[in-house]
Design a protein around this motif. Structure first.
Motif: not given
Length: 261
Positions: A159-163
């Motif tokens: 999982r990649r969390d961005g703004d």
């Protein structure tokens, strides 16, 4: 065949120390104590969790650096890694991230791997581009800046969390991943782990072992260089505002003068 995980780690100057540049404008690593980069501890932790979830998996830690860099390897081994590889050669001194990625890629090809794990950046250079450079050199997919990662049936998922959004990403092994400082707290080495680390194997390689010429790395082969260095000025005495009835006005005037308000 068991899962082979290699974690790339770095021995960095302690950020709380008085860090300086040497005469050749490289970081003076002898002038300050060093340690395993804190952001790399998250990489070690996630590699160990993946290994625990995949029976028979093996975790190797890999570093490039001088003699003292073994301390970073020992810390990772005491956390639970199985073995270590240390690339150490005088001609590596002054290598930038481009050269470092070339050295690591050659070392990875020599040791073998299924999954390469990195931290999100080093705490000294803070460039954050090494995982992408490694993936390019190795011709592998990259799944970077993950706050959650797992491996199942030959696929790495995370999982990649961005703004503004969260992405679910995956890639077939072999692959290169990097994890953020949100991926999970790194474990503390136990006394048993510290004692066991002393007996775990540490393989040492030099540039000849990796078929790398000296002029390809170090200051001679660097794509970037520090031209000049100016020492940070000493801190000056701050302004003291005494409240004798007009303190609020004086404080507001000072903040306005500094354009804080």
């Amino acid at each position: 065949m068991s899962l082979r995980i290699v974690v790339c780690v770095k021995y960095v100057p302690d950020a709380t120390g008085d860090r300086r540049f040497a005469d050749d404008t490289t970081t003076d690593r002898d002038a300050v104590d060093g340690l395993l980069s804190e952001l790399d501890e998250y990489g070690v932790e996630q590699a160990l969790r993946i290994a625990e979830a995949n029976e028979g998996a093996e975790v190797t830690v890999l570093t490039v650096g001088g003699d003292d860099a073994k301390d970073a390897l020992r810390k990772a081994l005491s956390m639970g890694a199985d073995k270590a590889v240390h690339v150490n050669d005088d001609d590596i001194h002054g290598s930038d991230v481009i050269a470092t990625s070339a050295i690591l890629a050659k070392a990875l090809e020599k040791t073998g791997f299924d999954l390469v794990v990195c931290g999100m950046a080093s705490t000294d250079g803070t460039m954050g581009v090494l995982p992408a450079l490694l993936a390019e050199r190795l011709g592998l997919p990259q799944v970077t800046l993950l706050s959650e990662v797992s491996v199942e049936a030959g696929t790495v998922k995370g999982r990649r969390d961005g703004d503004a959004a969260t992405e679910q990403v995956e890639a077939a092994l072999p692959a290169v991943v990097s994890v953020t400082d949100q991926s999970g707290e790194a474990r503390y080495p136990s006394f048993k782990g510290i004692m066991a680390a002393k007996k775990k194997p540490v393989q040492t390689l030099d540039l000849d072992d990796l078929d790398i010429e000296a002029d390809e790395v170090g200051l001679a082969g660097a794509w970037t260089a520090v031209e000049t260095v100016t020492e940070r000025p000493a801190r000056t005495k701050g302004t003291i505002v005494k409240n004798e009835g007009e303190g609020g006005k004086q404080l507001a005037a000072f903040l306005a003068e500094q354009k804080f308000i």
